[in-house]
Design an enzyme around this catalytic site. Structure first.
Site, PDB file in Angstrom:
ATOM      1  N   ALA A   1      39.116  36.723  31.963  1.00 54.95           N
ATOM      2  CA  ALA A   1      38.593  38.025  31.544  1.00 54.95           C
ATOM      3  C   ALA A   1      39.690  39.036  31.208  1.00 54.95           C
ATOM      4  CB  ALA A   1      37.677  38.580  32.623  1.00 54.95           C
TER       5      ALA A   1
ATOM      6  N   CYS B   1      30.821  34.413  36.706  1.00 57.37           N
ATOM      7  CA  CYS B   1      29.559  34.868  37.299  1.00 57.37           C
ATOM      8  C   CYS B   1      28.405  33.917  36.983  1.00 57.37           C
ATOM      9  CB  CYS B   1      29.212  36.265  36.792  1.00 57.37           C
ATOM     10  SG  CYS B   1      30.432  37.519  37.247  1.00 57.37           S
TER      11      CYS B   1
ATOM     12  N   VAL C   1      52.547  28.890  35.132  1.00 56.40           N
ATOM     13  CA  VAL C   1      53.784  29.656  35.308  1.00 56.40           C
ATOM     14  C   VAL C   1      54.175  29.553  36.779  1.00 56.40           C
ATOM     15  CG1 VAL C   1      54.846  31.939  35.213  1.00 56.40           C
ATOM     16  CG2 VAL C   1      53.261  31.221  33.415  1.00 56.40           C
TER      17      VAL C   1
ATOM     18  N   ASP D   1      41.567  40.596  38.639  1.00 59.90           N
ATOM     19  CA  ASP D   1      41.359  40.345  40.068  1.00 59.90           C
ATOM     20  C   ASP D   1      42.646  40.266  40.877  1.00 59.90           C
ATOM     21  OD1 ASP D   1      38.702  40.286  39.468  1.00 59.90           O
ATOM     22  OD2 ASP D   1      38.400  38.150  39.855  1.00 59.90           O
TER      23      ASP D   1
ATOM     24  N   LYS E   1      10.828  53.457  50.456  1.00 59.08           N
ATOM     25  CA  LYS E   1      10.173  52.336  49.786  1.00 59.08           C
ATOM     26  C   LYS E   1       9.270  52.907  48.698  1.00 59.08           C
ATOM     27  CE  LYS E   1      10.222  49.078  53.647  1.00 59.08           C
ATOM     28  NZ  LYS E   1      11.262  48.234  53.034  1.00 59.08           N
TER      29      LYS E   1
END
Length: 451
Positions: free
Chosen positions: A13, A45, A83, A286, A364
């Site tokens: 990403a 995902c 790498v 990330d 609710k």
């Protein structure tokens, strides 16, 4: 004179968003991307939905192949290349071709580190056994599905009750397995307050997942190198497959070894433009740190939405433009069968850790007008700062039509709204979509009363 060269480490990403954006702005920029897996730009995902066969083909999870990047965008993407070292003074990286085994140095003018995150794997007896899986790459999803399709699997244990753990538990139930889930907390979904997490725990039980809460994993039992059981401090659960859903950590060993400054939870410290503490080296996704817009503190958060946005900002800057990444609120949604779950901002324990006084309300309501066919229950929790009334966070658990209402709360949090300002939002209404008073507004109104 040769063109300026950008090297990107990581082809998912953040890395590919940055590479694409930079190339679009500077067509003369030479870009080389090294990715150690066989895939680029895949939807992590979507992996649980591929495992459960809701998504039938792996190609549907791939946004763009390495070949497309090379042919259409002129970006040199080299998959199965790892790498192994960054040399900042020499402006070069040491790369190993995983197919041939050959290694060589590659020079760069600018470097973007987008190495992502790796699943947390407990260092316990038996943790290296066959059929214990982390879930973070498309390849891991392919391996899990292939193993399930071989047959012979009857019992599964999921360790950890976060997003990936819950989604994989649902996927395994859909595959016909008897599923148990272990979590050391009192409720699943640690990013929710316990009262809201309890609703999610019940949703899992309702679809057939057996929960073992407030239990700690101690070891894995194995036979001939294969996992056969999961041992906690209270019991042993026989199993044929284990899914690790304990969360992730930033994949920053490479950056740390190169002397690049790290921040929250070992993520790479970056400024608003995604620059690291070493000139010419950038980071996104990330593996990188973020800034929380509500707490006003650095935070580590691993989400695809954040990775794409950070990658875009880095790419704009690498392409000669100017962009900044303002921060995050940790907005996230998921689904366990028919139950939708969402959250944004701070939860109670985070608010208390900041030393803030707060009030909250849980209501609710219905997803549509109560009399309209298909109207379902929704539970909303809103948290605000005592005194100022500043919105601090919100959580939602409910049936279809619930989760995306978190976007209203996320927008209000981003804007720094008070709950009073939320009450006056001019939201859309028609019986097929909402009660006259939207559930999010009802919750804000209840908090305002307490203020």
């Amino acid at each position: 004179m040769p063109n300026e060269k950008l090297v990107v480490i990581g082809g998912d990403a953040a890395g590919m968003s940055a590479a694409s954006q930079a190339k679009r702005r500077r067509p003369d920029l030479d870009i080389v991307v090294f990715e150690r897996s066989p895939h680029t730009s895949f939807s992590a995902c979507g992996i649980p939905y591929y495992v459960s066969r809701v998504v039938d083909a792996e190609e549907k999870l791939i946004v763009r192949t390495p070949e497309k990047f090379r042919e259409r965008d002129g970006i040199d993407v080299r998959v199965l290349h790892e790498v192994e070292e960054i040399d900042p003074p020499g402006k070069r990286v040491y790369v190993r071709d995983l197919k041939s085994g050959k290694s060589a140095w590659e020079q760069y003018d600018q470097l973007l580190i987008a190495t992502g995150a790796v699943p947390l794997c407990p260092d316990l007896p038996g943790s290296d056994a066959i059929n214990i899986f982390g879930v973070n790459t498309l390849e891991s999803g392919l391996v899990i599905r292939r193993r399930l399709e071989k047959g012979g699997m009857k019992k599964a244990v999921v360790v950890g009750g976060g997003y990936i753990g819950l989604e994989m538990a649902e996927a395994l139930v859909m595959c016909g397995l008897e599923v148990s889930l272990i979590d050391r907390s009192a409720q699943v979904m640690g990013t929710l307050d316990e009262d809201m997490g309890a609703l999610v725990s019940q949703a899992l039980r309702d679809v057939g997942v057996t929960l073992y809460l407030e239990e700690t994993l101690t070891e894995f039992e194995t036979t001939s190198g294969k996992v056969t059981g999961v041992v906690t401090d209270k019991r042993t659960l026989p199993t044929d497959i284990v899914i690790l859903g304990l969360g992730v950590r930033p994949n920053t060993a490479l950056a740390e070894a190169a002397g690049i400054p790290l921040g929250e939870k070992g993520s790479i410290r970056v400024n608003e433009r995604m620059e690291t503490g070493i000139a010419g080296i950038w980071a996104a996704g990330d593996c990188a740190e973020s800034f929380h817009l509500v707490s006003r503190k650095p935070i580590y958060i691993a989400l695809g939405t954040v990775a794409n946005r950070q990658g875009r900002v880095a790419g704009v800057n690498l392409g000669g433009g100017y962009a900044t990444f303002p921060g995050v609120m940790g907005t996230a949604v998921t689904k366990i069968c028919q139950v939708e779950v969402a959250r944004s901002g701070l939860q109670e324990k985070e608010i208390e850790a900041l030393g803030l006084e707060h009030v909250s309300a849980v209501i609710k309501s219905r997803t549509k007008a109560g009399y309209f066919p298909g109207s379902e229950e929704i539970t909303v929790k809103v948290l605000a700062e005592k005194g100022s009334g500043r919105l601090l966070g919100g959580q939602i658990v409910g049936m279809e039509g619930s989760a995306k209402r978190i976007d209203t709360l996320a927008t209000a949090l981003h804007a720094g709204f008070t709950v009073e300002e939320m009450i006056n939002l001019d939201l859309g209404y028609a019986p097929p979509f909402s009660p006259v008073w939207d559930p999010v507004v009802i919750a804000a109104r209840e908090v305002a009363k307490k203020l």
